[in-house]
Design an enzyme around this catalytic site. Structure first.
Site, PDB file in Angstrom:
ATOM      1  N   GLY A  31      59.156  29.744  71.401  1.00 33.64           N
ATOM      2  CA  GLY A  31      58.461  29.157  72.547  1.00 33.64           C
ATOM      3  C   GLY A  31      59.431  28.896  73.681  1.00 33.64           C
ATOM      4  N   ARG A  46      57.995  36.397  69.649  1.00 28.01           N
ATOM      5  CA  ARG A  46      58.205  36.245  68.216  1.00 28.01           C
ATOM      6  C   ARG A  46      58.274  37.651  67.633  1.00 28.01           C
ATOM      7  NH1 ARG A  46      57.024  30.547  67.875  1.00 28.01           N
ATOM      8  NH2 ARG A  46      55.943  30.086  69.808  1.00 28.01           N
ATOM      9  N   ASP A  80      64.035  26.056  65.636  1.00 28.89           N
ATOM     10  CA  ASP A  80      64.276  26.238  64.210  1.00 28.89           C
ATOM     11  C   ASP A  80      64.086  27.667  63.731  1.00 28.89           C
ATOM     12  OD1 ASP A  80      65.021  23.740  63.570  1.00 28.89           O
ATOM     13  OD2 ASP A  80      63.221  23.201  62.437  1.00 28.89           O
ATOM     14  N   THR A 112      63.655  23.772  73.053  1.00 33.16           N
ATOM     15  CA  THR A 112      62.236  23.575  72.722  1.00 33.16           C
ATOM     16  C   THR A 112      61.815  22.245  73.306  1.00 33.16           C
ATOM     17  OG1 THR A 112      60.708  22.963  70.959  1.00 33.16           O
ATOM     18  CG2 THR A 112      63.035  22.736  70.454  1.00 33.16           C
ATOM     19  N   ASP A 130      59.809  20.217  72.057  1.00 37.67           N
ATOM     20  CA  ASP A 130      59.343  19.277  71.032  1.00 37.67           C
ATOM     21  C   ASP A 130      60.403  18.286  70.553  1.00 37.67           C
ATOM     22  OD1 ASP A 130      56.837  20.384  71.127  1.00 37.67           O
ATOM     23  OD2 ASP A 130      57.185  21.758  69.477  1.00 37.67           O
ATOM     24  N   ASP A 167      62.363  18.498  68.167  1.00 33.42           N
ATOM     25  CA  ASP A 167      62.298  18.346  66.708  1.00 33.42           C
ATOM     26  C   ASP A 167      63.433  19.068  65.998  1.00 33.42           C
ATOM     27  OD1 ASP A 167      61.451  20.836  67.408  1.00 33.42           O
ATOM     28  OD2 ASP A 167      59.706  20.870  66.087  1.00 33.42           O
ATOM     29  N   ARG A 180      53.464  19.644  67.474  1.00 34.25           N
ATOM     30  CA  ARG A 180      52.706  20.016  66.282  1.00 34.25           C
ATOM     31  C   ARG A 180      53.187  19.234  65.057  1.00 34.25           C
ATOM     32  NH1 ARG A 180      49.526  24.756  66.848  1.00 34.25           N
ATOM     33  NH2 ARG A 180      50.811  25.290  68.646  1.00 34.25           N
TER      34      ARG A 180
END
Lengths: 318, 318, 318, 318
Positions: free
Chosen positions: D5, D66, D97, D120, D122, D124, D166
């Site tokens: 992403g 991807r 990741d 990213t 996120d 995360d 997510r």
């Protein structure tokens, strides 16, 4: 109270202090115009609802001011009496070094509990990686320079842009790197103007047609931005130079998410420290954790500029 | 080509001209750096894809410049030869009065078809209610003043803010009304500084604690903004005055929706006029319709400031 | 009062009405929550100072609501009694068609003077080229699509973006052209989905790797945006499709300079009309002049979409 | 290469890697569309000038994708051959990741030096306090919620706003606190919906007329935002509920100053590590210092959410 120069996020900090008081069932009184309002008894009772819809606002709803009277013993005596009359037992000061110094003196004289929250766009306070308002000011300055670059590159011009920072180059260095400036002049590092000329010359030779030089207010080159512009035009006639002083707009605007979250965290901690009977501390951020620093240390210490970022800045303008 | 001072929306206009040419299966050549690039033969072939992803960009990808050479007969001769060599049959000039004057002279000498697109943040062009970049500049200036108001009202200060507009007060008047300024000084209306002092005095008495005075660069009060600040501080010692010169950031930034749509409409019309064999026209907006004005009229005419808005401004600061 | 869906600029209009009343030494009362507050007697006296620092705020400080009770005779009777009790002699309604209809009925029944100010982001009101909030919503929608384009072009994706506009395609068409959308679907023009597929196919062939399709809420294609996405993926498997519904954020945000200036102008005019004893009018903008339109005409008339801009949109995506 | 992403700041990181290579006189090749482009040999030589004027751009000029093929041994073999043919000796992967996992596998099979830069929105990723794009996404989400609050408070409504995340609630928690949300639902903490209803009921009783509930995509309450809205309306009929899904606009936009500076710092470090012969590392930020973490640890580790901030969030909504 908020004191000294205002900064985005001060309202978010006020909101946090008031809400934390409500959470801990502690009464909360706002003091208008910093120490001056304390002397003049300019107080207002605050409840969770008085701080609705202020988290996103620039400036400070409690207003700020510098107070000459608080430098006198009489002034502080009057302030103390007002606090006692209001049955106030602890003080949260949102401001910078000068405001904290007032707090330390006041604490020494009256043994009055004081906790500081660092609020200034300059990020020049020891004991916290970020001061309230700093992140917002970086974005404000950078976005203004982004706009200036549009016109600079349309006209093959060199722009000298002055940003805030009387004693510290944090805004200049970070907003400069963020905006892709070719040169950054800061108080902490005086490499001489020859080096700047050399670098601009090289930049022109390598085909770059426009350039941005970001200068902190407090730069030690010995020339103000207008003199700098003349100096460059004399020495590098191939450049057409313009000056822009970003000025006070850097102090305003809606705070960034970082500043709002930081303000919320610091406000809670400040209240918890006072409730725990602690004093003479400044709350701040270190390694993304909220920590307390001795207030005197915060005043005396010097927040060092990141030398690695200076080096990154050089590499970026290769 | 883009010529003269740059303005947000110029890239959107370039994109529109190029795409309209593609639509009408007409070849399109971009000229770098305005008339100077025309003289130096600095051309680039442009296709629909060369203008991908530029509609939102400030500045001008074709760059702009002022050209002394084009004021000479030799310069224009060389420019004409270059155009002929490139088999160029018509010219779209995106710029202001000065650029259009060059176009008119060139047309007179070489009977070369020219259509102008008004691109300048100052909105000082006759024949169009809005010039490209004007709406964006209004928002940029107003948002900067919004930020300044945050700090002004936190400190009970008066700010004198200089915005662009050397000969015209459009930005000052509209951004001033939009930002809720207490006073607005523009070249078109010189009411004297006494009136301003009177108004600020009244404002203070009525309890207002902070004030913004917006001044156009070209204000005719006889004082620059720094002198104005001194003058106010001398005459109204109750005010603490600060100055901010917004400067070149007003020329940059991503164009507003209004400017992007206007640019798209004007670009198409300019190409259609040239394809229809018309010349010496400026495309513009009147009553929300795209219309063509005689280029010489556009140069000589004067865009009048809206007197009703001046009155509204007075009423707003009652 | 403000009534119906809120729109950026409503606060600026409230401020203008209040300040104009102060200027003309007329008392001003605010009514909360539109007609519902009128029935419930939810009034507040407003002075020039009650509207300090609201010109830049989204939403409406007087709140808004839809009122079922006002559709009943009893409701309107109660409302009338409340107005009389407050010694209110005229009503300024800031809102859209529905709110104006209420005003017309009320005027017919009680001969109560009513003037409307068009406030809605949809721009679907006859008699004014721009409604309050429309310009701001265009910029909000366009800037969101600008952001979506970043990720669309990084991933070679097609995005279907739904913008507001239940009956009118003004936002979709203008924000779509401003954001450089490849296709724009609006209620006013239903060309069938085959045409869209054809155009997207062509776009892919010509080498474009990402695309944005902007769809108005009220589009008449017979499919909602999620169904549209499925339809495109079935028919054009070369596309990876994503959907984004911009939603209510389009109603909020600080108003643009255009909307703040427009609100200031319309508010003054509304008050002046009432003071002059006029009624059943809507103030609006035509050819950049403030004009009054018969309120019933404003309700019945239909604001036509600009067909020239539809054509420009096609040319831009050649 | 950029992979997975996209996130704001990826272009600033590309610029930094390219400029650092130029500084260390190392050739630099860009790979389009991540691992897929590596397999297809989609390479481009990059010099300091190829990354002019990209630091402020959202998305990624190298595009992202991807790649299923890279999960096959044949795909990776082809990728390796392409790298060797281009005489590429080390790989910088900007992504999350999944992209790092690809890098680790590739390194194990071909002993090819790989360094990761966490990109990213996120946040995360273990081993860095901030990922590229996270700070920008926080501001984008928060500003959208600020706008929604305007309309929520004008209409006394409750808005349920879904933000990205997510598996992680970083965006929801921070943007929620920053926007002053009344409730925040995140995957890391599932306190049950009863608690939310209780809290909203209390909020209504205490006089609050509008509310914002921020929900992370990956919330574990078992209901999506539309079901949540129904659930609240059923149980709290005093609320009128609306839903807004912020969606992909959170991935785009010009990066914040924080993200641009972070990208500049991480890019330099990544190049320096490769030049020093190191591999299988991720560069990141810890305690405001740039550090390297073992790439496998970064993949396996879990970035913990800040529990103190959860508590602050509760206190703020007292």
């Amino acid at each position: 109270m908020t004191s000294g120069g205002d900064a985005p996020g001060m309202n978010a900090a006020i909101r946090s202090v008031v809400r934390a008081c409500a959470y801990y069932r502690t009464e909360c009184v706002g003091i208008y115009r910093g120490y001056q309002g304390m002397i003049e008894g300019d107080f207002v009772t605050m409840t969770a609802r008085s701080v609705n819809n202020i988290i996103h606002k620039g400036g400070t709803i409690l207003k700020s001011a510098r107070s000459k009277d608080f430098r006198t013993k009489e002034g502080r005596q009057k302030a103390y009496e007002n606090l006692k009359e209001q049955e106030i037992d602890g003080l949260v000061v949102i401001g910078g070094d000068g405001s904290f110094t007032g707090g330390v003196v006041f604490n020494q004289e009256y043994d009055f509990p004081v906790v500081g929250i660092p609020g200034t766009i300059d990020n020049d306070i020891y004991g916290t990686s970020h001061t309230l308002g700093y992140d917002t000011a970086l974005n404000t300055a950078m976005e203004a320079i982004d706009k200036i670059r549009d016109t600079a590159s349309s006209h093959n011009r060199l722009f000298i842009v002055e940003v805030m920072g009387r004693d510290a180059g944090f805004i200049a260095l970070n907003a400069g790197v963020g905006a892709g400036a070719e040169e950054i002049l800061i108080p902490e590092e005086n490499l001489g103007l020859d080096r700047m000329l050399e670098s601009l010359k090289k930049s022109k030779r390598s085909g770059k047609s426009s350039s941005i030089v970001v200068v902190a207010e407090g730069d030690k080159s010995g020339k103000n931005v207008f003199e700098l512009a003349d100096y460059v035009e004399e020495n590098l006639p191939e450049y057409e130079v313009r000056v822009s002083v970003l000025g006070h707009m850097q102090r305003g605007g809606s705070p960034s998410c970082f500043d709002r979250v930081l303000a919320s965290r610091l406000g809670v901690k400040a209240v918890e420290l006072l409730i725990d009977g602690r004093s003479n501390l400044m709350v701040g951020l270190q390694n993304n954790q909220v920590v307390a620093t001795d207030l005197e240390k915060a005043i005396k210490g010097i927040q060092e500029i990141n030398m690695e970022l200076l080096r990154v800045s050089d590499i970026m303008t290769t």
